[in-house]
Design a protein around this motif. Structure first.
Motif, PDB file in Angstrom:
ATOM      1  N   TRP A   1       2.619   0.717 -10.222  1.00  0.00           N
ATOM      2  CA  TRP A   1       2.569  -0.746 -10.257  1.00  0.00           C
ATOM      3  C   TRP A   1       3.424  -1.353  -9.138  1.00  0.00           C
ATOM      4  CZ3 TRP A   1      -0.335  -4.491 -11.597  1.00  0.00           C
ATOM      5  CH2 TRP A   1       0.160  -5.789 -11.700  1.00  0.00           C
ATOM      6  N   SER A   2       4.619  -0.849  -8.963  1.00  0.00           N
ATOM      7  CA  SER A   2       5.500  -1.374  -7.908  1.00  0.00           C
ATOM      8  C   SER A   2       4.886  -1.169  -6.531  1.00  0.00           C
ATOM      9  CB  SER A   2       6.872  -0.692  -7.965  1.00  0.00           C
ATOM     10  OG  SER A   2       7.517  -0.991  -9.168  1.00  0.00           O
ATOM     11  N   THR A   3       4.263  -0.025  -6.330  1.00  0.00           N
ATOM     12  CA  THR A   3       3.611   0.246  -5.050  1.00  0.00           C
ATOM     13  C   THR A   3       2.452  -0.716  -4.827  1.00  0.00           C
ATOM     14  OG1 THR A   3       4.213   2.575  -5.258  1.00  0.00           O
ATOM     15  CG2 THR A   3       2.534   2.029  -3.636  1.00  0.00           C
ATOM     16  N   LEU A   4       1.636  -0.915  -5.849  1.00  0.00           N
ATOM     17  CA  LEU A   4       0.520  -1.868  -5.749  1.00  0.00           C
ATOM     18  C   LEU A   4       1.025  -3.252  -5.357  1.00  0.00           C
ATOM     19  CD1 LEU A   4      -1.548  -0.921  -8.911  1.00  0.00           C
ATOM     20  CD2 LEU A   4      -2.431  -0.925  -6.581  1.00  0.00           C
ATOM     21  N   MET A   5       2.057  -3.712  -6.044  1.00  0.00           N
ATOM     22  CA  MET A   5       2.588  -5.042  -5.782  1.00  0.00           C
ATOM     23  C   MET A   5       3.079  -5.164  -4.338  1.00  0.00           C
ATOM     24  SD  MET A   5       2.606  -7.134  -8.519  1.00  0.00           S
ATOM     25  CE  MET A   5       4.098  -8.096  -8.657  1.00  0.00           C
ATOM     26  N   HIS A   6       3.810  -4.162  -3.864  1.00  0.00           N
ATOM     27  CA  HIS A   6       4.402  -4.268  -2.538  1.00  0.00           C
ATOM     28  C   HIS A   6       3.406  -4.026  -1.406  1.00  0.00           C
ATOM     29  CE1 HIS A   6       8.162  -4.222  -4.799  1.00  0.00           C
ATOM     30  NE2 HIS A   6       8.658  -4.826  -3.754  1.00  0.00           N
ATOM     31  N   VAL A   7       2.334  -3.314  -1.692  1.00  0.00           N
ATOM     32  CA  VAL A   7       1.341  -3.054  -0.653  1.00  0.00           C
ATOM     33  C   VAL A   7       0.266  -4.146  -0.617  1.00  0.00           C
ATOM     34  CG1 VAL A   7      -0.491  -1.458   0.085  1.00  0.00           C
ATOM     35  CG2 VAL A   7       1.737  -0.568  -0.647  1.00  0.00           C
ATOM     36  N   LEU A   8      -0.194  -4.605  -1.784  1.00  0.00           N
ATOM     37  CA  LEU A   8      -1.361  -5.486  -1.831  1.00  0.00           C
ATOM     38  C   LEU A   8      -1.040  -6.977  -1.943  1.00  0.00           C
ATOM     39  CD1 LEU A   8      -3.786  -3.404  -4.083  1.00  0.00           C
ATOM     40  CD2 LEU A   8      -3.542  -3.397  -1.600  1.00  0.00           C
ATOM     41  N   VAL A   9       0.141  -7.330  -2.413  1.00  0.00           N
ATOM     42  CA  VAL A   9       0.490  -8.751  -2.522  1.00  0.00           C
ATOM     43  C   VAL A   9       1.128  -9.185  -1.205  1.00  0.00           C
ATOM     44  CG1 VAL A   9       1.931 -10.441  -3.727  1.00  0.00           C
ATOM     45  CG2 VAL A   9       0.801  -8.615  -5.016  1.00  0.00           C
ATOM     46  N   PRO A  10       0.616 -10.273  -0.593  1.00  0.00           N
ATOM     47  CA  PRO A  10       1.225 -10.740   0.667  1.00  0.00           C
ATOM     48  C   PRO A  10       2.716 -10.994   0.499  1.00  0.00           C
ATOM     49  CG  PRO A  10      -0.824 -11.917   0.215  1.00  0.00           C
ATOM     50  CD  PRO A  10      -0.520 -11.091  -0.999  1.00  0.00           C
ATOM     51  N   ARG A  11       3.458 -10.634   1.523  1.00  0.00           N
ATOM     52  CA  ARG A  11       4.921 -10.694   1.438  1.00  0.00           C
ATOM     53  C   ARG A  11       5.427 -12.080   1.045  1.00  0.00           C
ATOM     54  NH1 ARG A  11       9.108  -8.390   5.993  1.00  0.00           N
ATOM     55  NH2 ARG A  11      10.996  -8.838   4.821  1.00  0.00           N
TER      56      ARG A  11
ATOM     57  N   ASP B   1     -10.636  -1.374  -8.083  1.00  0.00           N
ATOM     58  CA  ASP B   1     -10.915  -1.615  -6.659  1.00  0.00           C
ATOM     59  C   ASP B   1      -9.793  -1.149  -5.729  1.00  0.00           C
ATOM     60  OD1 ASP B   1     -13.379  -2.607  -7.309  1.00  0.00           O
ATOM     61  OD2 ASP B   1     -12.903  -4.707  -6.902  1.00  0.00           O
ATOM     62  N   PRO B   2      -8.504  -1.333  -6.105  1.00  0.00           N
ATOM     63  CA  PRO B   2      -7.449  -0.880  -5.182  1.00  0.00           C
ATOM     64  C   PRO B   2      -7.472   0.608  -4.873  1.00  0.00           C
ATOM     65  CG  PRO B   2      -6.540  -2.407  -6.781  1.00  0.00           C
ATOM     66  CD  PRO B   2      -7.940  -2.091  -7.232  1.00  0.00           C
ATOM     67  N   GLU B   3      -8.159   1.404  -5.687  1.00  0.00           N
ATOM     68  CA  GLU B   3      -8.234   2.835  -5.391  1.00  0.00           C
ATOM     69  C   GLU B   3      -9.005   3.097  -4.102  1.00  0.00           C
ATOM     70  OE1 GLU B   3      -7.908   4.457 -10.003  1.00  0.00           O
ATOM     71  OE2 GLU B   3      -9.823   4.648  -8.942  1.00  0.00           O
ATOM     72  N   ARG B   4      -9.832   2.105  -3.688  1.00  0.00           N
ATOM     73  CA  ARG B   4     -10.607   2.245  -2.454  1.00  0.00           C
ATOM     74  C   ARG B   4     -10.054   1.379  -1.323  1.00  0.00           C
ATOM     75  NH1 ARG B   4     -13.972   2.017  -6.722  1.00  0.00           N
ATOM     76  NH2 ARG B   4     -14.360  -0.207  -6.484  1.00  0.00           N
ATOM     77  N   ASP B   5      -8.986   0.660  -1.588  1.00  0.00           N
ATOM     78  CA  ASP B   5      -8.403  -0.227  -0.580  1.00  0.00           C
ATOM     79  C   ASP B   5      -7.720   0.615   0.500  1.00  0.00           C
ATOM     80  OD1 ASP B   5      -6.366  -1.940   0.748  1.00  0.00           O
ATOM     81  OD2 ASP B   5      -7.095  -3.446  -0.666  1.00  0.00           O
ATOM     82  N   PRO B   6      -8.064   0.376   1.786  1.00  0.00           N
ATOM     83  CA  PRO B   6      -7.469   1.194   2.867  1.00  0.00           C
ATOM     84  C   PRO B   6      -5.939   1.126   2.882  1.00  0.00           C
ATOM     85  CG  PRO B   6      -9.281  -0.160   3.710  1.00  0.00           C
ATOM     86  CD  PRO B   6      -9.047  -0.567   2.277  1.00  0.00           C
ATOM     87  N   ARG B   7      -5.358  -0.006   2.482  1.00  0.00           N
ATOM     88  CA  ARG B   7      -3.898  -0.112   2.485  1.00  0.00           C
ATOM     89  C   ARG B   7      -3.271   0.835   1.470  1.00  0.00           C
ATOM     90  NH1 ARG B   7      -3.707  -6.372   1.378  1.00  0.00           N
ATOM     91  NH2 ARG B   7      -5.505  -5.680   0.149  1.00  0.00           N
ATOM     92  N   MET B   8      -3.916   0.969   0.299  1.00  0.00           N
ATOM     93  CA  MET B   8      -3.393   1.884  -0.702  1.00  0.00           C
ATOM     94  C   MET B   8      -3.669   3.337  -0.323  1.00  0.00           C
ATOM     95  SD  MET B   8      -1.622   0.402  -2.949  1.00  0.00           S
ATOM     96  CE  MET B   8      -1.429   1.795  -4.060  1.00  0.00           C
ATOM     97  N   ILE B   9      -4.787   3.569   0.336  1.00  0.00           N
ATOM     98  CA  ILE B   9      -5.076   4.937   0.812  1.00  0.00           C
ATOM     99  C   ILE B   9      -4.007   5.365   1.799  1.00  0.00           C
ATOM    100  CG2 ILE B   9      -6.702   6.330   2.148  1.00  0.00           C
ATOM    101  CD1 ILE B   9      -8.949   4.608   0.820  1.00  0.00           C
ATOM    102  N   ALA B  10      -3.606   4.432   2.684  1.00  0.00           N
ATOM    103  CA  ALA B  10      -2.539   4.724   3.639  1.00  0.00           C
ATOM    104  C   ALA B  10      -1.203   4.928   2.941  1.00  0.00           C
ATOM    105  CB  ALA B  10      -2.425   3.600   4.662  1.00  0.00           C
ATOM    106  N   ALA B  11      -0.945   4.134   1.886  1.00  0.00           N
ATOM    107  CA  ALA B  11       0.319   4.255   1.152  1.00  0.00           C
ATOM    108  C   ALA B  11       0.422   5.590   0.414  1.00  0.00           C
ATOM    109  CB  ALA B  11       0.457   3.106   0.161  1.00  0.00           C
ATOM    110  N   ARG B  12      -0.734   6.148   0.029  1.00  0.00           N
ATOM    111  CA  ARG B  12      -0.726   7.429  -0.678  1.00  0.00           C
ATOM    112  C   ARG B  12      -0.446   8.593   0.261  1.00  0.00           C
ATOM    113  NH1 ARG B  12      -5.873   5.864  -3.007  1.00  0.00           N
ATOM    114  NH2 ARG B  12      -6.799   7.522  -1.777  1.00  0.00           N
ATOM    115  N   ALA B  13      -0.717   8.393   1.547  1.00  0.00           N
ATOM    116  CA  ALA B  13      -0.617   9.499   2.506  1.00  0.00           C
ATOM    117  C   ALA B  13       0.830   9.940   2.704  1.00  0.00           C
ATOM    118  CB  ALA B  13      -1.232   9.077   3.831  1.00  0.00           C
TER     119      ALA B  13
END
Length: 198
Positions: free
Chosen positions: A115-125, A186-198
């Protein structure tokens, strides 16, 4: 927030799921005193050892990274944490209650890391502070309701049964959201989250 199912649905699910946390805070002290015949020290230990599970899963996810299906993983972890609280109802010793607390802590933290990762990656700063504040408001909104209702529910159906009912409610809501809400994953396919998982 309304435009992103993963966000609003998880906040609503957390609000309902926190009813189970309310049940733990209200009923576990009763169980410690009346079933385990122990005092505040044992209750404090039961709460404290949950940190062992939290630290362990944090270190593990820090090494392994987020799973590919991180939304499903988050919901599964939180759903299982609701199931685990029923373990307090069947604990016959402080050691068993502590084991339940360790597993519960691990599962809650596993979901919280995602959840914390989702918030920090997908919510605009520039919106993160407001969204985070709203997250806390909604997530904890039903906690006072839980405190008000858990005692009468336990008196009506029994302490152990009340814990089991809360576990079922928390798990059912989370599972229904995961299985039936379109767009939740949907976030499972979001490129930003894919990059965050790497």
């Amino acid at each position: 927030m309304r435009a992103h199912t993963w966000l609003w649905a998880t906040l609503v699910g957390a609000a309902v799921g926190n009813i189970t946390r309310g049940a733990v805070l209200v009923l576990v002290p009763f169980i410690v005193k009346n079933d385990l015949h122990a005092g505040a020290q044992v209750y404090g230990l039961i709460l404290s050892v949950g940190a062992i599970g939290s630290i362990a899963v944090s270190l593990l996810l820090g090494q392994l990274g987020l799973p590919r299906r991180h939304i499903a993983f988050m919901y599964l972890a939180w759903n299982l944490s609701s199931v685990v609280i029923a373990g307090y109802a069947i604990a016959t010793s402080p050691a068993q209650a502590m084991a339940v607390s360790i597993v519960e802590g691990a599962l809650l933290t596993a979901g919280a890391v995602v959840w914390s990762t989702l918030m920090h990656v997908l919510v605009p700063r520039e919106l993160l502070g407001r969204v985070s504040s709203f997250d806390w408001l909604v997530s904890l909104a039903l906690m006072p309701v839980a405190f008000a209702l858990i005692g009468p529910l336990a008196e009506w159906i029994g302490v152990d049964e009340a814990l089991i009912v809360c576990a079922i409610v928390g798990t059912t809501v989370g599972s229904a959201f995961l299985l039936f809400l379109p767009g939740l994953r949907d976030p499972e396919r979001d490129p930003r989250m894919i990059a965050a998982r790497a």
